[in-house]
Design a protein around this motif. Structure first.
Motif, PDB file in Angstrom:
ATOM      1  N   HIS A   1      16.666  -0.850  99.308  1.00 49.84           N
ATOM      2  CA  HIS A   1      17.504  -2.134  99.347  1.00 49.84           C
ATOM      3  C   HIS A   1      17.778  -2.321 100.721  1.00 49.84           C
ATOM      4  O   HIS A   1      18.794  -1.828 101.478  1.00 49.84           O
TER       5      HIS A   1
ATOM      6  N   HIS B   1      16.402  -6.277 103.323  1.00 51.41           N
ATOM      7  CA  HIS B   1      16.552  -7.709 103.151  1.00 51.41           C
ATOM      8  C   HIS B   1      15.936  -7.927 104.694  1.00 51.41           C
ATOM      9  O   HIS B   1      16.390  -9.101 105.368  1.00 51.41           O
TER      10      HIS B   1
ATOM     11  N   ASN C   1      14.893  -8.023  98.008  1.00 55.40           N
ATOM     12  CA  ASN C   1      16.630  -8.147  97.015  1.00 55.40           C
ATOM     13  C   ASN C   1      17.201  -8.667  96.810  1.00 55.40           C
ATOM     14  O   ASN C   1      17.797  -9.595  97.486  1.00 55.40           O
ATOM     15  N   CYS C   2      18.430  -8.899  95.515  1.00 56.83           N
ATOM     16  CA  CYS C   2      19.349  -9.615  94.989  1.00 56.83           C
ATOM     17  C   CYS C   2      19.241 -10.698  95.017  1.00 56.83           C
ATOM     18  O   CYS C   2      19.841 -11.581  95.092  1.00 56.83           O
TER      19      CYS C   2
ATOM     20  N   GLU D   1      23.719 -12.978 103.069  1.00 59.85           N
ATOM     21  CA  GLU D   1      22.944 -11.970 103.178  1.00 59.85           C
ATOM     22  C   GLU D   1      23.752 -12.182 104.874  1.00 59.85           C
ATOM     23  O   GLU D   1      23.632 -10.803 105.331  1.00 59.85           O
TER      24      GLU D   1
ATOM     25  N   ASP E   1      21.187  -2.232 102.483  1.00 61.37           N
ATOM     26  CA  ASP E   1      20.930  -4.088 102.886  1.00 61.37           C
ATOM     27  C   ASP E   1      20.686  -3.507 104.487  1.00 61.37           C
ATOM     28  O   ASP E   1      21.061  -4.407 105.221  1.00 61.37           O
TER      29      ASP E   1
HETATM   30 ZN   LIG Z   1      21.325  -6.748  98.792  1.00 54.93          ZN
END
Ligand SMILES: [Zn+2]
Length: 572
Positions: free
Chosen positions: A60, A62, A88-89, A112, A441
Motif C-alpha cells: 500500500h 503512493h 492505491n486508493c 495524499e 502509505d
Molecule cells: Zn492510500
C-alpha cells in the motif's frame, strides 16, 4: 562458485516456519540453497548474529509520481522494502488526457498530501494510456521492484471528463469504456484496480475523488473486466461506515471472479467495536466463497503535527496565519514572544469543517512523539491529562511542546486504532487470519504522516520491545510482511526464502534495529517537503541477488524492475 553467500545467519524464511541457522546461496538473482553450509562464492556476507529474512513487500504505497524521479523510493527502501505496490486508493497519473495532468496532480496533492509543485516539477510526463505509463516506469532503473495499479480517479476523469471529475453518474457507455481501460491496463501488467469511497479523500479543490459515489453497476462493470483479464486485486479506500450493503456487492463480485477485494479496516473512536463486526462479517462472507482481504496497519494511524507539518493545532488561528509564511526560525522567534503567545492562546481555531476542527482540538489524543519515538504512549501522557495535572490549559502545553527542538518537535496524534490508549486492538487485527498488513502509505501524506517505516516497527516494537501487552512471534511478523502480502498480489516468486525464489533478502541486526524520530526534509523536486524516518540496523538489503544497501548506504546497484502481472512460483 556461487554469486553470493550469506553465511551463518538466523534464517526466518517468510513461511512462518521456525528460524534455522545456516547459509543462503544465491545464483543468477535467485536463491539456490537455504540452510546448511553453502560452498564458496564470489562475494560472501558474514551474517553471524544477524537475522536473515525475505525482502519486505509493501502493498500500500503512493509512489506513482516519485517512481519517475527517485530510483531509491525512500523512505520505504531504507526499511527493508524490496517490492512495493503503488496506485492505491483510486489516485495516480494514468491514464491522462492531454492537458489534464494538472487535474491529476491536484487530486494527488489533495488526497495524499504530496506537494503539487514537487509533482509538477518531478514528473516527466510521457504517456497518455496506462500501458504507456508502464512503459515509462519500465524504462527507468531503480533499486527495488515496483508494481502498479490502475486508479479509478484517473480513469473516470479520462473517460468522462468534467462529468467524471464531478462524480456524476456514469452511463452504460462510460462504464463500458472504463472497463475496457481496466482490461487493457491489467493485460499490460497492472497488478490491480483501485477506487476510493471515503469522505476523507478530497482533491485540492475539495471535490471527492472521482468514483467515490460510483454505482453498483459501475463497480460491478469494472470488476467484471478484472475477472475477464483473469488477474488483479480490487483495492478500495473506504471509511466502511455505510450499511453492510457495501460488503454485499463485494461478496457478489469476488464470488463471481474469484479475485480479491482489499480495503482498510481500523478502530475508530466513535465506533470502537465496529472493526470486530466487520472482521466477523468478512469471515462469514469468505466462508461463503467471497475473497475479502481487509488491510490493517501495524500501528495507529498517527498524524505528526508540527510547525512544519500541513496541520497543527494553531494553523487556523488568526494570528498564526499572519506569520505562517515566515521561515521556521522567524516563526519560532515570534511565537516565543510572551505577548504574541498570550494573544494567540486567547484565540480559537477558525476552521469550521468538523473533522479538521476535531483533529486540532482533540488534546486528549496529543502526545509529544519524542526521540526515540513512542507510538504506544500511556494515556496519562496525553496533553489534556498533563495540563490538568499541572493546572495549565492544554492549549498552553501544546503551544510550548510545538516550540521544542527549535520548532521541529512533533506531536503524535493517533486518530485511529488508539481508542483504548494501547495497541491491543491492533494486535487483534494483526493476528486475525483474514487480514493483510498494509496501509504504510509510503510516499504519501508527506506533510503529516510517516508510516513507511512500519515494516521496521513490526520487528523493533512488535517482536522485540513491546511491554504493554502481547508481542508478535518473530516468524509470524516476518511472514505477515513478506509472503502474506506477496500472495495477495499473486507475487508467488518472492516473499519466501527457498530455492528458485527471487533473491530479495534483508540481513538485519535485530538487537541494533532502531527507528529514529521522523523529521521534515525539503528534498522533493522544487524543494517540496516530506516527512522521512531514518533507521539503523539494516546491514544489507539484497534485490535479485545484488546488494543495494550496505549499512544503510546505497551501493549504486539498481536491479529493481517493474513487475508486470502476477508472478508464478518457481518450478524446480
Ligand atoms: Zn492510500
Amino acid at each position: 562458485m556461487h554469486d553470493l553467500v550469506i553465511r551463518n545467519g538466523k534464517i526466518v524464511d517468510g513461511t512462518g516456519a521456525p528460524a534455522i541457522n545456516g547459509d543462503i546461496a544465491i545464483d543468477n538473482g535467485r536463491i539456490s540453497s537455504v540452510g546448511g553450509q553453502a560452498g564458496s562464492a564470489r562475494r560472501e556476507i558474514d551474517a553471524k548474529g544477524m537475522l536473515v529474512t525475505p525482502g519486505f513487500v509493501d502493498i500500500h504505497t503512493h509512489y506513482d509520481g516519485q517512481v519517475t524521479w527517485d530510483p531509491y523510493l525512500t523512505p520505504s527502501s531504507w526499511h527493508g522494502v524490496t517490492t512495493l505496490v503503488m496506485g492505491n486508493c483510486g489516485v495516480g497519473f494514468a491514464p491522462v488526457a492531454p492537458g489534464k495532468q494538472e487535474f491529476l496532480i491536484g487530486l494527488m496533492e489533495g488526497v495524499e498530501d504530496i506537494p503539487g509543485t514537487a509533482l509538477a516539477e518531478g514528473i516527466k510526463w510521457g504517456w497518455e494510456s496506462f500501458p504507456q505509463y508502464l512503459e515509462v516506469v519500465d524504462g527507468m532503473k531503480r533499486a527495488i521492484d515496483v508494481g502498479a495499479q490502475v486508479p479509478h480517479g484517473s480513469i473516470r476523469a479520462y473517460v468522462m471528463g468534467e462529468r467524471g471529475a464531478h462524480n456524476e453518474e456514469a452511463t452504460p457507455d462510460d462504464i463500458a469504456k472504463m472497463a475496457a481501460i481496466v482490461r487493457e491496463a491489467l493485460q499490460a501488467g497492472a497488478l490491480g484496480f483501485t477506487t476510493s469511497r471515503t469522505m476523507l479523500h478530497r482533491a485540492k479543490n475539495k471535490e471527492l475523488v472521482p468514483g467515490t459515489f460510483a454505482s453498483e453497476d459501475e463497480l460491478l462493470g469494472i470488476g467484471r473486466a478484472i475477472g475477464e483479464a483473469g488477474h488483479g486485486v480490487f483495492e478500495m479506500a473506504s471509511d466502511m461506515v455505510g450499511p453492510d450493503a457495501t460488503m454485499e456487492w463485494m461478496h457478489k463480485l469476488t464470488a463471481e471472479t474469484g479475485l480479491p477485494i482489499t480495503f482498510a479496516i481500523a478502530q475508530i473512536d466513535n465506533q470502537p467495536q465496529k472493526f470486530r463486526d466487520l472482521l466477523g462479517k468478512v469471515r462469514e462472507l469468505n466462508a461463503q466463497g467471497a475473497n475479502l482481504a481487509p488491510q490493517v496497519a501495524g500501528r495507529p494511524v498517527g498524524m505528526l503535527m508540527g510547525l512544519q507539518s500541513s496541520l497543527h493545532p494553531f494553523i487556523t488561528h488568526r494570528r498564526y496565519k499572519a506569520i505562517a509564511h515566515l521561515p521556521l526560525d522567524e516563526r519560532v522567534a515570534k511565537m516565543r514572544e510572551p505577548e504574541f503567545r498570550a494573544q494567540i492562546l486567547s484565540e480559537e481555531p477558525t476552521v469550521r469543517e468538523k473533522a479538521t476542527r476535531h483533529f486540532v482540538t482533540n488534546f486528549s489524543k496529543f502526545f509529544p512523539l519524542g526521540d526515540p519515538p513512542d507510538y504506544e504512549p500511556a494515556e496519562d501522557q496525553n496533553l489534556a491529562a498533563r495540563a490538568a495535572r499541572e493546572g495549565r490549559t492544554p492549549q498552553e502545553l501544546t503551544y510550548d511542546a510545538l516550540l521544542e527542538r527549535d520548532g521541529k518537535a512533533l506531536l503524535y496524534v493517533p486518530f485511529a486504532n488508539y481508542t483504548e490508549y494501547n495497541l491491543d486492538a491492533i494486535h487483534e487485527m494483526l493476528t486475525d487470519p483474514a487480514t493483510t498488513l498494509g496501509l504504510s502509505d509510503g510516499g504519501a501524506h508527506c506533510g503529516l504522516i510517516c508510516d513507511a517505516s512500519m515494516p521496521t516497527y513490526l520487528l523493533s516494537y512488535w517482536v522485540r520491545d513491546r511491554k504493554r501487552g502481547q508481542r508478535l512471534e518473530l516468524e509470524y511478523a516476518v511472514k505477515r510482511q513478506t509472503s502474506d502480502t506477496a500472495r495477495l498480489y499473486g507475487l508467488n516468486d518472492r516473499g519466501v526464502l527457498k530455492p528458485g525464489m527471487k533473491a530479495d533478502v534483508n540481513v538485519i541486526d535485530l538487537d541494533g534495529l532502531k527507528l529514529h524520530a521522523p523529521e521534515m526534509v525539503f528534498d522533493l523536486p522544487a524543494g517540496g517537503r516530506r516527512l522521512i524516518q531514518k533507521v539503523d540496523g539494516y546491514k544489507y538489503t539484497v534485490v535479485s541477488g545484488e546488494v543495494i544497501y550496505e549499512d544503510g548506504k546505497p551501493t549504486g546497484a539498481l536491479p529493481g524492475k517493474l513487475i508486470r502481472g502476477p508472478q508464478p512460483a518457481p518450478v524446480l
